[in-house]
Design a protein around this motif. Sequence first.
Motif, PDB file in Angstrom:
ATOM      1  N   ALA A   8      -0.913  -5.415  -0.118  1.00 47.22           N
ATOM      2  CA  ALA A   8      -1.554  -5.762  -1.393  1.00 47.22           C
ATOM      3  C   ALA A   8      -0.912  -4.998  -2.549  1.00 47.22           C
ATOM      4  O   ALA A   8      -0.636  -5.560  -3.610  1.00 47.22           O
ATOM      5  CB  ALA A   8      -3.053  -5.487  -1.313  1.00 47.22           C
ATOM      6  N   VAL A   9      -0.658  -3.712  -2.320  1.00 48.91           N
ATOM      7  CA  VAL A   9      -0.061  -2.892  -3.376  1.00 48.91           C
ATOM      8  C   VAL A   9       1.400  -3.307  -3.626  1.00 48.91           C
ATOM      9  O   VAL A   9       1.830  -3.430  -4.776  1.00 48.91           O
ATOM     10  CB  VAL A   9      -0.167  -1.386  -3.028  1.00 48.91           C
ATOM     11  CG1 VAL A   9       0.655  -0.546  -3.989  1.00 48.91           C
ATOM     12  CG2 VAL A   9      -1.621  -0.949  -3.067  1.00 48.91           C
TER      13      VAL A   9
ATOM     14  N   TRP B 124       2.630  -6.182  -3.182  1.00 48.05           N
ATOM     15  CA  TRP B 124       2.552  -7.471  -3.855  1.00 48.05           C
ATOM     16  C   TRP B 124       2.269  -7.293  -5.342  1.00 48.05           C
ATOM     17  O   TRP B 124       2.889  -7.911  -6.201  1.00 48.05           O
ATOM     18  CB  TRP B 124       1.473  -8.325  -3.174  1.00 48.05           C
ATOM     19  CG  TRP B 124       1.205  -9.606  -3.867  1.00 48.05           C
ATOM     20  CD1 TRP B 124      -0.010 -10.078  -4.271  1.00 48.05           C
ATOM     21  CD2 TRP B 124       2.174 -10.599  -4.237  1.00 48.05           C
ATOM     22  NE1 TRP B 124       0.146 -11.293  -4.871  1.00 48.05           N
ATOM     23  CE2 TRP B 124       1.462 -11.629  -4.871  1.00 48.05           C
ATOM     24  CE3 TRP B 124       3.557 -10.689  -4.104  1.00 48.05           C
ATOM     25  CZ2 TRP B 124       2.109 -12.759  -5.369  1.00 48.05           C
ATOM     26  CZ3 TRP B 124       4.199 -11.812  -4.610  1.00 48.05           C
ATOM     27  CH2 TRP B 124       3.478 -12.829  -5.221  1.00 48.05           C
ATOM     28  N   MET B 125       1.343  -6.392  -5.650  1.00 48.55           N
ATOM     29  CA  MET B 125       1.037  -6.105  -7.047  1.00 48.55           C
ATOM     30  C   MET B 125       2.293  -5.610  -7.761  1.00 48.55           C
ATOM     31  O   MET B 125       2.609  -6.034  -8.870  1.00 48.55           O
ATOM     32  CB  MET B 125      -0.063  -5.045  -7.115  1.00 48.55           C
ATOM     33  CG  MET B 125      -0.470  -4.722  -8.535  1.00 48.55           C
ATOM     34  SD  MET B 125      -1.606  -3.325  -8.612  1.00 48.55           S
ATOM     35  CE  MET B 125      -1.421  -2.910 -10.356  1.00 48.55           C
ATOM     36  N   ASN B 126       3.026  -4.721  -7.105  1.00 46.49           N
ATOM     37  CA  ASN B 126       4.262  -4.204  -7.703  1.00 46.49           C
ATOM     38  C   ASN B 126       5.298  -5.304  -7.926  1.00 46.49           C
ATOM     39  O   ASN B 126       5.976  -5.329  -8.950  1.00 46.49           O
ATOM     40  CB  ASN B 126       4.850  -3.104  -6.820  1.00 46.49           C
ATOM     41  CG  ASN B 126       4.172  -1.774  -7.067  1.00 46.49           C
ATOM     42  OD1 ASN B 126       4.365  -1.176  -8.112  1.00 46.49           O
ATOM     43  ND2 ASN B 126       3.348  -1.338  -6.141  1.00 46.49           N
TER      44      ASN B 126
ATOM     45  N   LEU C  15       4.615  -8.442  -8.452  1.00 50.49           N
ATOM     46  CA  LEU C  15       4.130  -9.253  -9.577  1.00 50.49           C
ATOM     47  C   LEU C  15       4.478  -8.593 -10.910  1.00 50.49           C
ATOM     48  O   LEU C  15       4.842  -9.274 -11.869  1.00 50.49           O
ATOM     49  CB  LEU C  15       2.615  -9.451  -9.475  1.00 50.49           C
ATOM     50  CG  LEU C  15       2.118 -10.496  -8.478  1.00 50.49           C
ATOM     51  CD1 LEU C  15       0.589 -10.499  -8.450  1.00 50.49           C
ATOM     52  CD2 LEU C  15       2.622 -11.888  -8.856  1.00 50.49           C
TER      53      LEU C  15
ATOM     54  N   SER D  95      -3.360  -3.020   3.232  1.00 53.85           N
ATOM     55  CA  SER D  95      -3.475  -2.472   1.878  1.00 53.85           C
ATOM     56  C   SER D  95      -2.096  -2.160   1.300  1.00 53.85           C
ATOM     57  O   SER D  95      -1.877  -2.298   0.095  1.00 53.85           O
ATOM     58  CB  SER D  95      -4.437  -1.277   1.805  1.00 53.85           C
ATOM     59  OG  SER D  95      -3.977  -0.220   2.557  1.00 53.85           O
TER      60      SER D  95
END
Lengths: 338, 338
Positions: A287-288, A290-292, A294, A284
């Motif tokens: 995932a976070v 990675w979002m940041n 992006l 997790s």
Amino acid sequence: MNNPNKKRVFKKKVQEQIHIPELAEKIISGNRGYLSKGITLIESSAAHHREKANELMQELLTYTGNSIRLGITGVPGAGKSTWIEAFGKTAVSKGYKIAVLAVDPSSTLSGGSILGDKTRMEFLAHHPDVFIRPSPSSGTLGGVARMTRETILLCEAAGYDLILVETVGVGQSEGIVRGMTDFFLLLSLTGAGDELQGMKKGIMELVDAIVINKADGSNKDQAIQTMHDYNQILRFLTPATKDWKPRAYTCSALYNEGIEEIWDVINHFIDETKKNGEFDKRRSRQAVDWMNQLVQIRLNETFFDREKKILMKNLEKQVKQNEISATEAVDLLFKSNV
Amino acid sequence: MNNPNKKRVFKKKVQEQIHIPELAEKIISGNRGYLSKGITLIESSAAHHREKANELMQELLTYTGNSIRLGITGVPGAGKSTWIEAFGKTAVSKGYKIAVLAVDPSSTLSGGSILGDKTRMEFLAHHPDVFIRPSPSSGTLGGVARMTRETILLCEAAGYDLILVETVGVGQSEGIVRGMTDFFLLLSLTGAGDELQGMKKGIMELVDAIVINKADGSNKDQAIQTMHDYNQILRFLTPATKDWKPRAYTCSALYNEGIEEIWDVINHFIDETKKNGEFDKRRSRQAVDWMNQLVQIRLNETFFDREKKILMKNLEKQVKQNEISATEAVDLLFKSNV
């Protein structure tokens, strides 16, 4: 010679046929052709494809996550392909379905790919339980990272439960692959202490294990010495995974020696980290993160149009020559917006 | 107890009196009071102060750069203040004018500062050739970094030719201090191999030297062992500075032993890197890196208003729980713009 028309026709076909719920269903059912199509869609940079691709990801999301994600890095010549062939054979014999992917920064320049040479993966290339996909060969490293991450999810939805992501380790690609895998392995060669010194900065603090390949014949003694050297250094570094002590091992992918031992190490790692919660925590966190990332990519893409890029280059030059302060330069860059 | 009115009056005074060319001139002449005023201006977050501060930086730019910038990090208890006192004494005796600054992430929370306790720098605190300024005690780490960078330049313009920047090494502060200094030193304590293991990730690859402090009395033998351990590891890591082999040393700041040796090491480093061009290369690389960081800070400040921040938090939660894909989340974040 490539036929440029062929590619165009294929792309057109993908576009015409896209019915996302159906594509998703076929991928989940394990259809390799549709899996490939899904990945092609993900790798397209056309805006309407991007939307479709997001739709597809959303459809498949609940089917993802059920795999072991294994990152492998090593200098050219370390024998990555041979190692993956040997390791993959072991995994297949134990009933795993394997996907082999790559993040290859060089392929974005040359159009070539480290997985292009499938002759070194003779067995895997023809096995029905193995899916091999070369690195996307265009786009920025950030773009390639996005595509590979989404390809992992697609492969998981298609039922592959061991995902191998290979990278040659140029620039920042190891960090990127570490950031999308559960276990990260450095494949190295025999070598005296001196040779270790050329190693990439920070790489030792990313790994969960180091495997010294080609530990056979007259190389064997030196390989064992190298293993001791690595273990010596690893003792002093902060481990990449909490409560896991990374260690060095030797193997000979060519003679299939030491592969089973590494298999056990990885399985032990997965068991331990699932038990103590680190496995899920890392997933997790990844995932976070990675979002940041992006968000940062998007912010920069939005801000830096052609003019801004040129202005930035000029201002950098002035800062370098101490003509203006960095703060002043940034002010000018942002003022030019209005 | 602090008198809040006192601070307000002082701020108002600064604001009223600001005539930048005059302030610049006084700073260049070496007036300590005006140097302090200049720094206070730099540390102000008011928009009209920011503009004035930029103007000041621009005025002083050609007077900056003529110093040795020395970064010092180490865990609490490593004896940083005592070491700086001893090292600074040596430097002053050789005719240097010294500024002692700090990047202290904890002070942004507590309002305290690692340089607050000047009793450990009795000699330096009262010497006319020494200027001590605690870490700015408010703002983000990025903000503190900006202020410290600009303070370095101000001190240089004021004639200080040895700038010491201390940091306790929490979070990313070492990387930040490494990014604004020529020579980076880790102050450590005696300890067996086991104790070294707790060291911060990547720190060993940032340093130009490691100094094991408190090598006195019954500690001495162990300190020498620790030095050997460190040297062993350093052999295998990529050095932070091209063509410079970082080494570990022992010293006793309390008994003023080994300080002269480190002084020689640093001077040798400066000579070597000036000769081979690495000194200037690092300085201009640092300036450009810094400009790039400022751009990223500004981009994020501009994008993330209160609403966006809340939305981001919510989307992060959904990504963590695998409810939406990272790509989808970022799309939603950017769409909310329109």
